[in-house]
Enzyme design. Sequence first.
Site, PDB file in Angstrom:
ATOM      1  N   CYS A  72       0.022   5.463   0.761  1.00 21.74           N
ATOM      2  CA  CYS A  72      -0.989   6.417   1.211  1.00 21.74           C
ATOM      3  C   CYS A  72      -0.356   7.789   1.098  1.00 21.74           C
ATOM      4  O   CYS A  72       0.706   8.036   1.681  1.00 21.74           O
ATOM      5  CB  CYS A  72      -1.413   6.129   2.646  1.00 21.74           C
ATOM      6  N   ARG A  96       0.827  -1.206   0.000  1.00 16.36           N
ATOM      7  CA  ARG A  96       0.000   0.000   0.000  1.00 16.36           C
ATOM      8  C   ARG A  96       0.854   1.245   0.000  1.00 16.36           C
ATOM      9  O   ARG A  96       1.924   1.278   0.586  1.00 16.36           O
ATOM     10  CB  ARG A  96      -0.900   0.018   1.245  1.00 16.36           C
TER      11      ARG A  96
END
Length: 128
Positions: free
Chosen positions: A105, A103
């Site tokens: 972000c 991920r």
Amino acid sequence: MTEIKTFNTKNAAQPVGPYSQAVIAGPHIFVSGQIPADASGKLVEGSIADKTTASCEGVKNILEGAGSSISRVVKVTVFLTTMDNFAEMNGVYEKYFTHKPSRSCVAVKELPKGVPVEIECMALTGSG
């Protein structure tokens, strides 16, 4: 040569521009960024948790409609308009992505329709 096809489902908000909800290319599904809107396109009101839930549900519904699932996600990108919302977003995110895909972000200046969160992902086709 790998076939590339677009995919849309009525179970998630429809694109607001010249793009598809997802593109399926070989064994991969690329899900476009999902803002916190319901299937009719109405923006979800409430907390960052409520809005993150709506974005995750959009991703989930697109993947399931394409014959895959959220457990097949390999990479997620989360866009926030402020990192002040990171902890609350993360509390919801971890309930959907229990298998811990890779991920990123990032905080961005603004997102479409003034929303505070948007989530996109890449997944494998099939149900696992």
